[in-house]
Write a protein that holds these residues in place. Structure first.
Motif, PDB file in Angstrom:
ATOM      1  N   ALA A   1      11.866   3.901  -9.660  1.00  0.00           N
ATOM      2  CA  ALA A   1      12.425   2.679 -10.235  1.00  0.00           C
ATOM      3  C   ALA A   1      11.335   1.833 -10.883  1.00  0.00           C
ATOM      4  CB  ALA A   1      13.141   1.874  -9.154  1.00  0.00           C
ATOM      5  N   GLU A   2      10.108   1.952 -10.339  1.00  0.00           N
ATOM      6  CA  GLU A   2       8.985   1.201 -10.907  1.00  0.00           C
ATOM      7  C   GLU A   2       8.315   1.965 -12.049  1.00  0.00           C
ATOM      8  OE1 GLU A   2       4.505  -0.272  -9.553  1.00  0.00           O
ATOM      9  OE2 GLU A   2       6.082  -0.112  -8.035  1.00  0.00           O
ATOM     10  N   ALA A   3       8.063   3.261 -11.843  1.00  0.00           N
ATOM     11  CA  ALA A   3       7.299   4.046 -12.815  1.00  0.00           C
ATOM     12  C   ALA A   3       8.151   4.550 -13.969  1.00  0.00           C
ATOM     13  CB  ALA A   3       6.624   5.220 -12.115  1.00  0.00           C
ATOM     14  N   ARG A   4       9.442   4.744 -13.742  1.00  0.00           N
ATOM     15  CA  ARG A   4      10.379   5.214 -14.776  1.00  0.00           C
ATOM     16  C   ARG A   4       9.892   6.488 -15.467  1.00  0.00           C
ATOM     17  NH1 ARG A   4      14.253   1.437 -15.546  1.00  0.00           N
ATOM     18  NH2 ARG A   4      13.824  -0.680 -14.817  1.00  0.00           N
ATOM     19  N   THR A   5       9.622   7.502 -14.656  1.00  0.00           N
ATOM     20  CA  THR A   5       9.151   8.774 -15.198  1.00  0.00           C
ATOM     21  C   THR A   5      10.304   9.651 -15.691  1.00  0.00           C
ATOM     22  OG1 THR A   5       9.283   9.882 -13.041  1.00  0.00           O
ATOM     23  CG2 THR A   5       7.212   8.744 -13.581  1.00  0.00           C
TER      24      THR A   5
ATOM     25  N   LEU B   1       0.834  -1.198   0.000  1.00  0.00           N
ATOM     26  CA  LEU B   1       0.000   0.000   0.000  1.00  0.00           C
ATOM     27  C   LEU B   1       0.870   1.251   0.000  1.00  0.00           C
ATOM     28  CD1 LEU B   1      -2.687   1.476   0.152  1.00  0.00           C
ATOM     29  CD2 LEU B   1      -2.730   1.065   2.633  1.00  0.00           C
ATOM     30  N   GLY B   2       1.933   1.249   0.807  1.00  0.00           N
ATOM     31  CA  GLY B   2       2.837   2.392   0.828  1.00  0.00           C
ATOM     32  C   GLY B   2       3.469   2.641  -0.527  1.00  0.00           C
ATOM     33  N   ALA B   3       3.873   1.564  -1.199  1.00  0.00           N
ATOM     34  CA  ALA B   3       4.493   1.689  -2.524  1.00  0.00           C
ATOM     35  C   ALA B   3       3.509   2.249  -3.542  1.00  0.00           C
ATOM     36  CB  ALA B   3       5.014   0.329  -2.982  1.00  0.00           C
ATOM     37  N   ALA B   4       2.252   1.811  -3.474  1.00  0.00           N
ATOM     38  CA  ALA B   4       1.232   2.296  -4.409  1.00  0.00           C
ATOM     39  C   ALA B   4       0.985   3.794  -4.223  1.00  0.00           C
ATOM     40  CB  ALA B   4      -0.069   1.517  -4.211  1.00  0.00           C
ATOM     41  N   ILE B   5       1.010   4.251  -2.977  1.00  0.00           N
ATOM     42  CA  ILE B   5       0.808   5.678  -2.708  1.00  0.00           C
ATOM     43  C   ILE B   5       1.921   6.507  -3.338  1.00  0.00           C
ATOM     44  CG2 ILE B   5       0.785   7.432  -0.883  1.00  0.00           C
ATOM     45  CD1 ILE B   5      -0.588   5.328   0.920  1.00  0.00           C
ATOM     46  N   SER B   6       3.162   6.071  -3.173  1.00  0.00           N
ATOM     47  CA  SER B   6       4.288   6.853  -3.703  1.00  0.00           C
ATOM     48  C   SER B   6       4.269   6.894  -5.234  1.00  0.00           C
ATOM     49  CB  SER B   6       5.619   6.286  -3.193  1.00  0.00           C
ATOM     50  OG  SER B   6       5.768   4.926  -3.529  1.00  0.00           O
ATOM     51  N   VAL B   7       3.861   5.812  -5.872  1.00  0.00           N
ATOM     52  CA  VAL B   7       3.745   5.809  -7.337  1.00  0.00           C
ATOM     53  C   VAL B   7       2.666   6.790  -7.783  1.00  0.00           C
ATOM     54  CG1 VAL B   7       3.086   4.419  -9.342  1.00  0.00           C
ATOM     55  CG2 VAL B   7       4.659   3.480  -7.645  1.00  0.00           C
TER      56      VAL B   7
ATOM     57  N   VAL C   1       1.770   9.516  -6.296  1.00  0.00           N
ATOM     58  CA  VAL C   1       2.261  10.889  -6.132  1.00  0.00           C
ATOM     59  C   VAL C   1       3.170  11.271  -7.294  1.00  0.00           C
ATOM     60  CG1 VAL C   1       3.557  12.480  -4.658  1.00  0.00           C
ATOM     61  CG2 VAL C   1       2.052  10.780  -3.628  1.00  0.00           C
ATOM     62  N   LEU C   2       3.953  10.329  -7.788  1.00  0.00           N
ATOM     63  CA  LEU C   2       4.803  10.640  -8.944  1.00  0.00           C
ATOM     64  C   LEU C   2       3.972  11.063 -10.152  1.00  0.00           C
ATOM     65  CD1 LEU C   2       7.825   8.170  -9.199  1.00  0.00           C
ATOM     66  CD2 LEU C   2       7.790  10.561  -8.515  1.00  0.00           C
ATOM     67  N   GLY C   3       2.777  10.500 -10.280  1.00  0.00           N
ATOM     68  CA  GLY C   3       1.877  10.933 -11.348  1.00  0.00           C
ATOM     69  C   GLY C   3       1.484  12.385 -11.188  1.00  0.00           C
ATOM     70  N   VAL C   4       1.269  12.812  -9.948  1.00  0.00           N
ATOM     71  CA  VAL C   4       0.951  14.220  -9.669  1.00  0.00           C
ATOM     72  C   VAL C   4       2.147  15.107 -10.022  1.00  0.00           C
ATOM     73  CG1 VAL C   4       0.303  15.866  -7.873  1.00  0.00           C
ATOM     74  CG2 VAL C   4      -0.655  13.552  -7.839  1.00  0.00           C
ATOM     75  N   VAL C   5       3.338  14.629  -9.691  1.00  0.00           N
ATOM     76  CA  VAL C   5       4.558  15.387  -9.973  1.00  0.00           C
ATOM     77  C   VAL C   5       4.736  15.579 -11.480  1.00  0.00           C
ATOM     78  CG1 VAL C   5       7.081  15.340  -9.808  1.00  0.00           C
ATOM     79  CG2 VAL C   5       5.686  14.626  -7.850  1.00  0.00           C
TER      80      VAL C   5
END
Length: 408
Positions: free
Chosen positions: A379-383, A343-349, A351-355
């Protein structure tokens, strides 16, 4: 077993009844997954009914909405109470101003007293009890991050006296992914000509992870040790790159250290930059700033980090749509990584979308745990978005000033 109301003040019990069930807390909660036990509203109201069923005679309890819970219901409620980042975003949007964060802490303490909590939290407690850090690593290795600095300052570990103590914290001391933060902060303190020390193995966990877990009793030993260690240095100030350490020292230690100023790193950096004590050069970079929950909502520090960033020439700051009091959590608070790391990992991903929508080249924060969570998310989203701490950017700018002043 302690009485159920023993962990709740009278004001908190009144606040539980003040809930209008409007759902604002649920709407703004980064940890709400759609499951009922992750809803702040459902958690509060079910806990209220459970407490009433225990505190009041059965006929009266039924009259005011009390209800006994079945074992499986208690299990789901327990899981929900600990599937929370303790970020306090729900508190900021509550229309009747319920201190939800205070209630979450009391609920956790109540559940721990009943023996109803995620068993993984025992490992956290054992690590702090036995090794004085949350990682269960030998505490004499707390300052090994200095060994990986190109030009490590000498003689800063365990000085008998110093004007400033830099309290590094468990995460930055032991997590290689973010050890660049204390390395940057130490170099900045040297560049500013400040007399400082780090405590090394005499620095123990500040106690925040145990407080967050509802294990306040277990936090007392480490807090007593830290307090005596700091008193012995005669320091006039303490600086923290960890917002949770900073918040814990302000709330639980400072009353015993009236002459010691507590500063988050961004507060000190803003002061040094404003007073011209830390020369900086141009750093052309478009950044957005993430407010760490324990620095922003839970400590009220919003201006200093932004002023520090704006003091760096060439740096452009753009804000996320939701920032300040409404800023998103990184997903790494409230011991969520222990109870529900996915759940913590999903939240951080998320937020990267917001960024990404800001168009920023870099996401800047002021918390080692936030940086660590966002590094994993990247490392997961590779933005392609750079993740950095303010101390790291300030050091880059300081080095840039040096290169301009002394060309090679």
């Amino acid at each position: 077993m302690s009485s159920p109301e023993g962990h709740f003040s009278f004001a908190q019990l009144m606040q539980m009844d003040a809930c209008t069930r409007c759902g604002q807390c649920q709407e703004w909660c980064d940890a709400f997954t759609g499951e009922e036990n992750t809803s702040p509203r459902q958690r509060l109201n079910l806990y209220r009914r459970w407490l009433k069923s225990q505190r009041l005679p059965r006929p009266l309890a039924a009259l005011v909405g009390g209800r006994k819970l079945k074992p499986e219901e208690i299990g789901r409620l327990t899981q929900g109470v600990f599937r929370c980042t303790m970020c306090a975003r729900c508190r900021e949007v509550c229309p009747v101003k319920i201190d939800t964060l205070g209630l979450w802490y009391s609920m956790r303490e109540d559940l721990v007293s009943r023996g109803a909590y995620p068993p993984n939290l025992n490992k956290l407690r054992e690590g702090v009890d036995q090794q004085h850090n949350v990682y269960s690593y030998p505490n004499e290795e707390r300052a090994t991050w200095l060994d990986f600095m190109g030009d490590a300052p000498e003689g800063i570990v365990g000085k008998r006296t110093a004007d400033i103590i830099y309290f590094v914290g468990c995460v930055a001391s032991y997590s290689p992914a973010v050890q660049s933060i204390p390395q940057a902060m130490a170099e900045l303190l040297v560049r500013a000509g400040l007399d400082f020390t780090i405590l090394g193995e005499e620095e123990w966990c500040c106690g925040f992870p145990l407080l967050s877990a509802g294990m306040s009793q277990a936090a007392r030993e480490v807090m007593a040790h830290n307090l005596e260690t700091v008193k012995g240095t005669g320091a006039r100030a303490m600086v923290f790159t960890c917002p949770s350490c900073f918040r814990t020292w302000r709330e639980h230690y400072q009353q015993h250290l009236p002459g010691v100023e507590m500063l988050h790193s961004t507060m000190l950096l803003e002061r040094l930059l404003r007073e011209g004590k830390l020369p900086v050069g141009r750093l052309p970079l478009k950044v957005t700033y993430h407010d760490p929950c324990d620095l922003g909502r839970n400590s009220g520090i919003y201006r200093a980090p932004r002023q520090a960033l704006r003091a760096i020439p060439g740096l452009e700051l753009v804000e996320m749509g939701e920032h300040g009091t409404k800023a998103h959590c990184c997903g790494g608070g409230g011991d969520l990584e222990v109870s529900d790391p996915d759940l913590g990992a999903a939240i951080s991903v998320n937020v990267l979308g917001v960024v990404q929508r800001t168009g920023a080249q870099a996401l800047v924060t002021a918390c080692q745990q936030c940086k660590r969570m966002f590094l994993n998310a990247e490392a997961e989203a590779r933005t392609g978005i750079r993740i950095a701490d303010i101390a790291e950017l300030a050091l880059e700018a300081a080095r840039a000033a040096q290169e301009v002043a002394w060309p090679r």
